[in-house]
Design a protein around this motif. Structure first.
Motif, PDB file in Angstrom:
ATOM      1  N   ALA A   1       0.738  -1.374  -0.349  1.00  0.00           N
ATOM      2  CA  ALA A   1       0.319   0.038  -0.477  1.00  0.00           C
ATOM      3  C   ALA A   1       0.360   0.942  -0.250  1.00  0.00           C
ATOM      4  O   ALA A   1       0.263   2.120  -0.673  1.00  0.00           O
ATOM      5  CB  ALA A   1      -0.835  -0.185   1.254  1.00  0.00           C
ATOM      6  N   LYS A   2       2.135   0.969   0.624  1.00  0.00           N
ATOM      7  CA  LYS A   2       2.495   2.461   0.923  1.00  0.00           C
ATOM      8  C   LYS A   2       3.417   2.501  -0.863  1.00  0.00           C
ATOM      9  O   LYS A   2       3.762   3.766  -0.649  1.00  0.00           O
ATOM     10  CB  LYS A   2       3.560   2.461   1.504  1.00  0.00           C
ATOM     11  CG  LYS A   2       4.143   2.119   3.374  1.00  0.00           C
ATOM     12  CD  LYS A   2       4.934   1.703   4.466  1.00  0.00           C
ATOM     13  CE  LYS A   2       4.023   2.004   5.866  1.00  0.00           C
ATOM     14  NZ  LYS A   2       5.478   0.948   6.150  1.00  0.00           N
ATOM     15  N   ARG A   3       3.968   1.740  -1.889  1.00  0.00           N
ATOM     16  CA  ARG A   3       4.113   1.963  -3.043  1.00  0.00           C
ATOM     17  C   ARG A   3       3.102   2.358  -4.279  1.00  0.00           C
ATOM     18  O   ARG A   3       2.930   2.460  -5.188  1.00  0.00           O
ATOM     19  CB  ARG A   3       5.107   0.473  -3.141  1.00  0.00           C
ATOM     20  CG  ARG A   3       6.293   0.742  -2.506  1.00  0.00           C
ATOM     21  CD  ARG A   3       6.766  -0.637  -2.792  1.00  0.00           C
ATOM     22  NE  ARG A   3       8.412  -1.244  -1.883  1.00  0.00           N
ATOM     23  CZ  ARG A   3       8.064  -0.699  -0.034  1.00  0.00           C
ATOM     24  NH1 ARG A   3       7.055  -0.547   0.378  1.00  0.00           N
ATOM     25  NH2 ARG A   3       9.601  -0.984   0.279  1.00  0.00           N
ATOM     26  N   HIS A   4       1.720   2.015  -3.331  1.00  0.00           N
ATOM     27  CA  HIS A   4       0.695   2.295  -4.574  1.00  0.00           C
ATOM     28  C   HIS A   4      -0.163   2.980  -3.816  1.00  0.00           C
ATOM     29  O   HIS A   4      -1.159   2.918  -3.309  1.00  0.00           O
ATOM     30  CB  HIS A   4      -0.217   0.614  -4.702  1.00  0.00           C
ATOM     31  CG  HIS A   4       0.862  -0.267  -5.663  1.00  0.00           C
ATOM     32  ND1 HIS A   4       1.432  -0.477  -4.872  1.00  0.00           N
ATOM     33  CD2 HIS A   4       1.000  -0.728  -6.510  1.00  0.00           C
ATOM     34  CE1 HIS A   4       2.539  -1.402  -5.769  1.00  0.00           C
ATOM     35  NE2 HIS A   4       1.812  -1.233  -6.668  1.00  0.00           N
ATOM     36  N   HIS A   5      -0.012   4.521  -4.026  1.00  0.00           N
ATOM     37  CA  HIS A   5      -0.813   5.334  -2.958  1.00  0.00           C
ATOM     38  C   HIS A   5      -2.278   5.418  -4.438  1.00  0.00           C
ATOM     39  O   HIS A   5      -3.518   5.637  -3.728  1.00  0.00           O
ATOM     40  CB  HIS A   5      -0.343   6.710  -3.495  1.00  0.00           C
ATOM     41  CG  HIS A   5      -0.984   8.288  -2.476  1.00  0.00           C
ATOM     42  ND1 HIS A   5      -1.632   8.005  -1.245  1.00  0.00           N
ATOM     43  CD2 HIS A   5      -1.724   8.941  -3.552  1.00  0.00           C
ATOM     44  CE1 HIS A   5      -2.190   8.683  -1.398  1.00  0.00           C
ATOM     45  NE2 HIS A   5      -2.501   9.598  -2.955  1.00  0.00           N
ATOM     46  N   GLY A   6      -2.082   5.653  -5.753  1.00  0.00           N
ATOM     47  CA  GLY A   6      -3.232   5.487  -6.350  1.00  0.00           C
ATOM     48  C   GLY A   6      -4.165   4.905  -6.771  1.00  0.00           C
ATOM     49  O   GLY A   6      -3.374   3.195  -6.945  1.00  0.00           O
ATOM     50  N   GLY A   7      -5.441   4.216  -7.048  1.00  0.00           N
ATOM     51  CA  GLY A   7      -5.497   3.833  -8.324  1.00  0.00           C
ATOM     52  C   GLY A   7      -6.309   2.061  -6.896  1.00  0.00           C
ATOM     53  O   GLY A   7      -6.206   2.328  -6.211  1.00  0.00           O
TER      54      GLY A   7
ATOM     55  N   LYS B   1      -7.299  -1.701  -2.648  1.00  0.00           N
ATOM     56  CA  LYS B   1      -7.059  -3.520  -2.440  1.00  0.00           C
ATOM     57  C   LYS B   1      -6.253  -3.330  -1.391  1.00  0.00           C
ATOM     58  O   LYS B   1      -6.385  -3.517  -0.486  1.00  0.00           O
ATOM     59  CB  LYS B   1      -7.205  -4.063  -3.704  1.00  0.00           C
ATOM     60  CG  LYS B   1      -7.346  -5.060  -3.882  1.00  0.00           C
ATOM     61  CD  LYS B   1      -7.019  -6.387  -4.379  1.00  0.00           C
ATOM     62  CE  LYS B   1      -7.683  -7.960  -3.840  1.00  0.00           C
ATOM     63  NZ  LYS B   1      -7.676  -8.348  -5.200  1.00  0.00           N
ATOM     64  N   SER B   2      -4.772  -3.155  -1.860  1.00  0.00           N
ATOM     65  CA  SER B   2      -4.078  -3.368  -0.929  1.00  0.00           C
ATOM     66  C   SER B   2      -4.242  -2.098   0.662  1.00  0.00           C
ATOM     67  O   SER B   2      -3.909  -3.359   1.875  1.00  0.00           O
ATOM     68  CB  SER B   2      -2.571  -2.506  -1.154  1.00  0.00           C
ATOM     69  OG  SER B   2      -2.403  -1.522  -1.088  1.00  0.00           O
ATOM     70  N   ARG B   3      -4.720  -1.514   0.733  1.00  0.00           N
ATOM     71  CA  ARG B   3      -5.125  -0.286   2.208  1.00  0.00           C
ATOM     72  C   ARG B   3      -6.482  -0.979   2.667  1.00  0.00           C
ATOM     73  O   ARG B   3      -5.922  -0.970   4.253  1.00  0.00           O
ATOM     74  CB  ARG B   3      -5.411   0.526   1.850  1.00  0.00           C
ATOM     75  CG  ARG B   3      -4.563   1.937   1.608  1.00  0.00           C
ATOM     76  CD  ARG B   3      -4.802   2.507   0.959  1.00  0.00           C
ATOM     77  NE  ARG B   3      -5.317   3.398  -0.016  1.00  0.00           N
ATOM     78  CZ  ARG B   3      -4.606   3.680  -1.013  1.00  0.00           C
ATOM     79  NH1 ARG B   3      -3.197   3.794  -1.045  1.00  0.00           N
ATOM     80  NH2 ARG B   3      -5.368   3.738  -1.691  1.00  0.00           N
TER      81      ARG B   3
END
Length: 203
Positions: A183-189, A194-196
């Motif tokens: 989640a830290k590496r995928h802020h958007g989308g 989903k990861s958060r």
């Protein structure tokens, strides 16, 4: 047409199933873990043409799953981009023939900059010049291309992609990569959301 599609899918699937499974995968993971996660270097992936596109995909997938990686175009490396390479890095080089001129030149250039950088090679030619220079060689099995001319990189790039995916997943397990870190590496989308959500559910 349907039968032809089924035939093509079978050809690709069989090529994947015939990828040789050896201890070279374990050695590759050990090297990447040592250089990137212990010595704080990065993975530098490179390839020419279609193989270069696969190398780019592998590099970005590694980066998004906790293993810093960059793509270095072998031709651009000769015009200054080689400067991205650092002493603790590891090279992941892709060449189906195992004798791509630009990749062989990149090996020399990198060695002149920092001697002895470890090299992992993905290739369809385990006896080629590039494989002889490698610390680890991951053989695709050299499948026949599904292309009707037998020329266009197609089945070979499929196996290269699968080998890259295997390395990524094995490394994720090696470092215990979590939903929180993803989640830290995928802020958007969608994947970020989903990861958060998955991370929250595990708390």
């Amino acid at each position: 047409m349907i039968e032809e599609v089924q035939k093509l899918i079978k050809h690709e699937a069989e090529a994947i199933l015939n990828i040789p499974v050896t201890d070279q995968f374990e050695k590759a993971i050990e090297l990447i873990n040592e250089r990137v996660h212990r010595q704080k270097g990065k993975l530098v992936a490179s390839g020419m043409g279609k193989a270069g596109q696969i190398a780019l995909n592998i590099a970005t997938t590694f980066s998004s799953t906790g293993t810093p990686a960059v793509f270095l175009h072998p031709s651009d490396a000769q015009h200054g981009d080689l400067g991205v390479v650092q002493p603790n890095d590891i090279l992941l080089l892709i060449s189906n023939s195992g004798k791509t001129r630009e990749i062989l030149e990149l090996v020399d250039l990198a060695d002149n900059l920092y001697q002895g950088l470890p090299i992992i090679v993905i290739t369809g030619n385990p006896d080629g010049e590039l494989a002889q220079l490698a610390d680890v060689t991951l053989f695709t099995g050299n499948p026949a291309e599904v292309c009707i001319l037998g020329l266009t990189p197609s089945t070979s790039t499929t196996t290269m992609t699968v080998i890259g995916d295997i390395l990524v997943v094995l490394m994720m397990k090696q470092i215990g990569f979590s939903n929180e870190e993803y989640a830290k590496r995928h802020h958007g989308g969608y994947l970020g959301d989903k990861s958060r959500n998955q991370a929250r559910l595990k708390k």
